[in-house]
Design a protein around this motif. Structure first.
Motif, PDB file in Angstrom:
ATOM      1  N   SER A  77       0.831  -1.204   0.000  1.00 36.51           N
ATOM      2  CA  SER A  77       0.000   0.000   0.000  1.00 36.51           C
ATOM      3  C   SER A  77       0.865   1.253   0.000  1.00 36.51           C
ATOM      4  O   SER A  77       0.606   2.205  -0.751  1.00 36.51           O
ATOM      5  CB  SER A  77      -0.925   0.006   1.220  1.00 36.51           C
ATOM      6  N   ALA A  78       1.881   1.262   0.850  1.00 32.88           N
ATOM      7  CA  ALA A  78       2.773   2.419   0.912  1.00 32.88           C
ATOM      8  C   ALA A  78       3.527   2.594  -0.406  1.00 32.88           C
ATOM      9  O   ALA A  78       3.692   3.716  -0.900  1.00 32.88           O
ATOM     10  CB  ALA A  78       3.747   2.269   2.075  1.00 32.88           C
ATOM     11  N   ALA A  79       3.973   1.482  -0.982  1.00 33.88           N
ATOM     12  CA  ALA A  79       4.672   1.559  -2.271  1.00 33.88           C
ATOM     13  C   ALA A  79       3.757   2.103  -3.359  1.00 33.88           C
ATOM     14  O   ALA A  79       4.168   2.922  -4.194  1.00 33.88           O
ATOM     15  CB  ALA A  79       5.198   0.175  -2.666  1.00 33.88           C
ATOM     16  N   TRP A  80       2.498   1.653  -3.351  1.00 27.53           N
ATOM     17  CA  TRP A  80       1.542   2.155  -4.345  1.00 27.53           C
ATOM     18  C   TRP A  80       1.323   3.652  -4.173  1.00 27.53           C
ATOM     19  O   TRP A  80       1.242   4.404  -5.150  1.00 27.53           O
ATOM     20  CB  TRP A  80       0.232   1.398  -4.242  1.00 27.53           C
ATOM     21  N   GLY A  81       1.238   4.092  -2.922  1.00 33.24           N
ATOM     22  CA  GLY A  81       1.099   5.517  -2.668  1.00 33.24           C
ATOM     23  C   GLY A  81       2.281   6.298  -3.208  1.00 33.24           C
ATOM     24  O   GLY A  81       2.123   7.346  -3.852  1.00 33.24           O
ATOM     25  N   GLU A  82       3.495   5.787  -2.980  1.00 34.48           N
ATOM     26  CA  GLU A  82       4.695   6.457  -3.496  1.00 34.48           C
ATOM     27  C   GLU A  82       4.741   6.397  -5.023  1.00 34.48           C
ATOM     28  O   GLU A  82       5.226   7.323  -5.677  1.00 34.48           O
ATOM     29  CB  GLU A  82       5.951   5.820  -2.900  1.00 34.48           C
ATOM     30  N   ALA A  83       4.234   5.294  -5.593  1.00 34.05           N
ATOM     31  CA  ALA A  83       4.229   5.164  -7.056  1.00 34.05           C
ATOM     32  C   ALA A  83       3.286   6.177  -7.694  1.00 34.05           C
ATOM     33  O   ALA A  83       3.574   6.741  -8.753  1.00 34.05           O
ATOM     34  CB  ALA A  83       3.819   3.742  -7.449  1.00 34.05           C
ATOM     35  N   ARG A  84       2.158   6.404  -7.070  1.00 38.69           N
ATOM     36  CA  ARG A  84       1.151   7.299  -7.645  1.00 38.69           C
ATOM     37  C   ARG A  84       1.403   8.765  -7.334  1.00 38.69           C
ATOM     38  O   ARG A  84       1.175   9.631  -8.168  1.00 38.69           O
ATOM     39  CB  ARG A  84      -0.228   6.891  -7.124  1.00 38.69           C
ATOM     40  N   PHE A  85       1.913   9.035  -6.107  1.00 44.45           N
ATOM     41  CA  PHE A  85       1.962  10.427  -5.666  1.00 44.45           C
ATOM     42  C   PHE A  85       3.291  10.850  -5.049  1.00 44.45           C
ATOM     43  O   PHE A  85       3.417  11.999  -4.623  1.00 44.45           O
ATOM     44  CB  PHE A  85       0.855  10.671  -4.627  1.00 44.45           C
ATOM     45  N   GLY A  86       4.267   9.952  -4.982  1.00 47.70           N
ATOM     46  CA  GLY A  86       5.489  10.263  -4.252  1.00 47.70           C
ATOM     47  C   GLY A  86       6.766   9.996  -5.013  1.00 47.70           C
ATOM     48  O   GLY A  86       6.893  10.297  -6.200  1.00 47.70           O
ATOM     49  N   ALA A  87       7.704   9.346  -4.331  1.00 43.43           N
ATOM     50  CA  ALA A  87       9.062   9.201  -4.852  1.00 43.43           C
ATOM     51  C   ALA A  87       9.161   8.262  -6.043  1.00 43.43           C
ATOM     52  O   ALA A  87      10.145   8.311  -6.781  1.00 43.43           O
ATOM     53  CB  ALA A  87       9.984   8.697  -3.734  1.00 43.43           C
ATOM     54  N   GLY A  88       8.168   7.394  -6.263  1.00 48.38           N
ATOM     55  CA  GLY A  88       8.240   6.420  -7.351  1.00 48.38           C
ATOM     56  C   GLY A  88       7.415   6.772  -8.572  1.00 48.38           C
ATOM     57  O   GLY A  88       7.186   5.920  -9.436  1.00 48.38           O
TER      58      GLY A  88
ATOM     59  N   PHE B 281      31.220  -0.433 -13.088  1.00 49.60           N
ATOM     60  CA  PHE B 281      31.113  -0.675 -14.534  1.00 49.60           C
ATOM     61  C   PHE B 281      29.668  -0.899 -14.975  1.00 49.60           C
ATOM     62  O   PHE B 281      29.430  -1.494 -16.020  1.00 49.60           O
ATOM     63  CB  PHE B 281      31.967  -1.882 -14.934  1.00 49.60           C
ATOM     64  N   ARG B 282      28.708  -0.426 -14.186  1.00 49.20           N
ATOM     65  CA  ARG B 282      27.308  -0.642 -14.533  1.00 49.20           C
ATOM     66  C   ARG B 282      26.462   0.488 -13.964  1.00 49.20           C
ATOM     67  O   ARG B 282      26.885   1.198 -13.042  1.00 49.20           O
ATOM     68  CB  ARG B 282      26.804  -1.979 -13.980  1.00 49.20           C
ATOM     69  N   ASP B 283      25.279   0.653 -14.515  1.00 48.99           N
ATOM     70  CA  ASP B 283      24.315   1.577 -13.945  1.00 48.99           C
ATOM     71  C   ASP B 283      23.730   0.961 -12.675  1.00 48.99           C
ATOM     72  O   ASP B 283      23.503  -0.249 -12.604  1.00 48.99           O
ATOM     73  CB  ASP B 283      23.185   1.852 -14.937  1.00 48.99           C
ATOM     74  N   VAL B 284      23.487   1.798 -11.676  1.00 48.84           N
ATOM     75  CA  VAL B 284      23.018   1.321 -10.382  1.00 48.84           C
ATOM     76  C   VAL B 284      21.744   2.064  -9.996  1.00 48.84           C
ATOM     77  O   VAL B 284      21.581   3.249 -10.314  1.00 48.84           O
ATOM     78  CB  VAL B 284      24.087   1.536  -9.285  1.00 48.84           C
ATOM     79  N   ALA B 285      20.860   1.363  -9.307  1.00 43.20           N
ATOM     80  CA  ALA B 285      19.598   1.947  -8.864  1.00 43.20           C
ATOM     81  C   ALA B 285      19.823   3.239  -8.090  1.00 43.20           C
ATOM     82  O   ALA B 285      20.723   3.344  -7.251  1.00 43.20           O
ATOM     83  CB  ALA B 285      18.843   0.953  -7.979  1.00 43.20           C
ATOM     84  N   GLU B 286      18.988   4.228  -8.364  1.00 47.06           N
ATOM     85  CA  GLU B 286      18.974   5.440  -7.554  1.00 47.06           C
ATOM     86  C   GLU B 286      18.368   5.098  -6.194  1.00 47.06           C
ATOM     87  O   GLU B 286      17.422   4.310  -6.100  1.00 47.06           O
ATOM     88  CB  GLU B 286      18.139   6.509  -8.248  1.00 47.06           C
ATOM     89  N   LEU B 287      18.911   5.656  -5.131  1.00 46.69           N
ATOM     90  CA  LEU B 287      18.442   5.407  -3.773  1.00 46.69           C
ATOM     91  C   LEU B 287      17.845   6.690  -3.221  1.00 46.69           C
ATOM     92  O   LEU B 287      18.531   7.703  -3.092  1.00 46.69           O
ATOM     93  CB  LEU B 287      19.590   4.923  -2.889  1.00 46.69           C
ATOM     94  N   LYS B 288      16.530   6.657  -2.916  1.00 41.78           N
ATOM     95  CA  LYS B 288      15.821   7.845  -2.462  1.00 41.78           C
ATOM     96  C   LYS B 288      15.010   7.535  -1.209  1.00 41.78           C
ATOM     97  O   LYS B 288      14.736   6.365  -0.907  1.00 41.78           O
ATOM     98  CB  LYS B 288      14.862   8.350  -3.560  1.00 41.78           C
ATOM     99  N   VAL B 289      14.592   8.581  -0.527  1.00 39.22           N
ATOM    100  CA  VAL B 289      13.744   8.446   0.653  1.00 39.22           C
ATOM    101  C   VAL B 289      12.302   8.750   0.258  1.00 39.22           C
ATOM    102  O   VAL B 289      12.035   9.659  -0.539  1.00 39.22           O
ATOM    103  CB  VAL B 289      14.204   9.398   1.774  1.00 39.22           C
ATOM    104  N   ALA B 290      11.361   7.992   0.798  1.00 41.13           N
ATOM    105  CA  ALA B 290       9.940   8.200   0.532  1.00 41.13           C
ATOM    106  C   ALA B 290       9.518   9.602   0.956  1.00 41.13           C
ATOM    107  O   ALA B 290      10.116  10.198   1.859  1.00 41.13           O
ATOM    108  CB  ALA B 290       9.117   7.148   1.267  1.00 41.13           C
ATOM    109  N   VAL B 291       8.470  10.114   0.303  1.00 47.53           N
ATOM    110  CA  VAL B 291       8.048  11.488   0.578  1.00 47.53           C
ATOM    111  C   VAL B 291       6.684  11.585   1.268  1.00 47.53           C
ATOM    112  O   VAL B 291       6.329  12.641   1.778  1.00 47.53           O
ATOM    113  CB  VAL B 291       8.018  12.335  -0.723  1.00 47.53           C
TER     114      VAL B 291
END
Length: 312
Positions: A113-124, A281-291
């Protein structure tokens, strides 16, 4: 904007201590909230949810109710199989509540649920393939794949907090030993302090809580700083495993401990970068804090509730 013209839903964060409900619009804004203590039996818990819906409903056109639950949800999002701090056991919660309140109900794992919230309206918002880490008492996690929640074959994926990082290490409440969350969570901090005590000067009491340790680290206490550095090291190693297996574009850190990210984020990022395959030698995931903070779960659950069918 008048509430009557908005597409509204009610999102719940069902915790072991309190049930929090929020009236949420389709922009992810929480317009009103209510809280009640969590009942210790299923019937009373469902009655309290019904009461909170009734309190938030008058004068509002509610499209659905979403529940963010800390526990195992079946793949159809209709049954709470097990929730360690709640009274539901293989309970048909969706059916029970829909009969009580007469509107669509959506169940979802609290991290999802929290991830979905961040996906729709936040850091994701701009990411498609990414990971959410909720760091609090333990570690909850969600894998977002192609913009949707990935559940696994039986609905329990992913349990990153229970990856074994120390064979025969600290005992975990899950029954295993050496799980990541026993070294990189809020409850891990006092154990680390106990292990490191004697190697650093400190003013911390032997029974210092996680909050005490964080405050002491901010005040410059050597032992507390070492504890936070150890936390960052284990978190970085755990995130490196996730990067190696999933190669996500983004990792978002949420949960209560993420509020203290200035104490560990940079170091955790360094350990993550240093411990992945092909480092440098590779691209790496960005690391962010939830908003979205502590409201992420209810915002995500409310948004998911706008459609009663489970997103598979």
């Amino acid at each position: 904007m008048n509430n009557a013209s908005q597409q509204l839903a009610i999102g719940f964060d069902i915790g072991g201590t309190n049930v929090r409900a929020g009236l949420v619009n389709d922009a992810g804004e929480v317009l009103a909230t209510r809280t009640m203590p969590t009942a210790d039996n299923a019937a009373d818990l469902e009655e309290s949810i019904e009461k909170l819906v009734a309190e938030l409903s008058p004068g509002n056109n509610i499209s659905g109710v979403g529940l963010a639950v800390a526990g195992f949800i079946d793949p159809t999002c209709t049954i709470v199989r097990f929730a360690p701090h709640l009274p539901w056991r293989n309970a048909t919660v969706r059916k029970n509540l829909e009969e009580r309140i007469g509107m669509p109900v959506r169940l979802e794992h609290d991290a999802n649920s929290a991830a979905w919230g961040e996906a729709r309206f936040g850091a994701g918002r701009k990411a498609k393939d990414w990971v959410f880490f909720a760091i609090g008492t333990g570690i909850g996690a969600t894998l977002m794949s192609g913009g949707e929640i990935y559940r696994g074959a039986f609905g329990t994926a992913p349990e990153f907090g229970h990856l074994t990082v120390v064979p025969n290490g600290r005992p975990c409440s899950c029954g295993k030993r050496g799980c990541l969350e026993r070294y990189a969570s809020g409850t891990a901090l006092p154990d680390t302090a106990a292990e490191l005590r004697g190697s650093y000067e400190t003013t911390l009491a032997e029974d210092a809580s996680s909050e005490d340790i964080v405050a002491a680290a901010r005040a410059g206490d050597p032992l507390a700083i070492a504890v936070m550095e150890d936390f960052a090291r284990w978190l970085g190693l755990g995130l490196a495993m996730v990067v190696d297996v999933l190669d996500p574009e983004l990792i978002v850190l949420g949960g209560g401990v993420s509020r203290e990210s200035d104490l560990f984020l940079d170091l955790a990022r360094k350990h993550m970068h240093d411990n992945i395959v092909g480092a440098g030698f590779r691209d790496v995931a960005e690391l962010k804090v939830a908003v979205l903070g502590s409201q992420a779960g209810m915002i995500g659950a409310a948004d998911l509730a706008r459609a009663s069918a489970c997103v598979l």
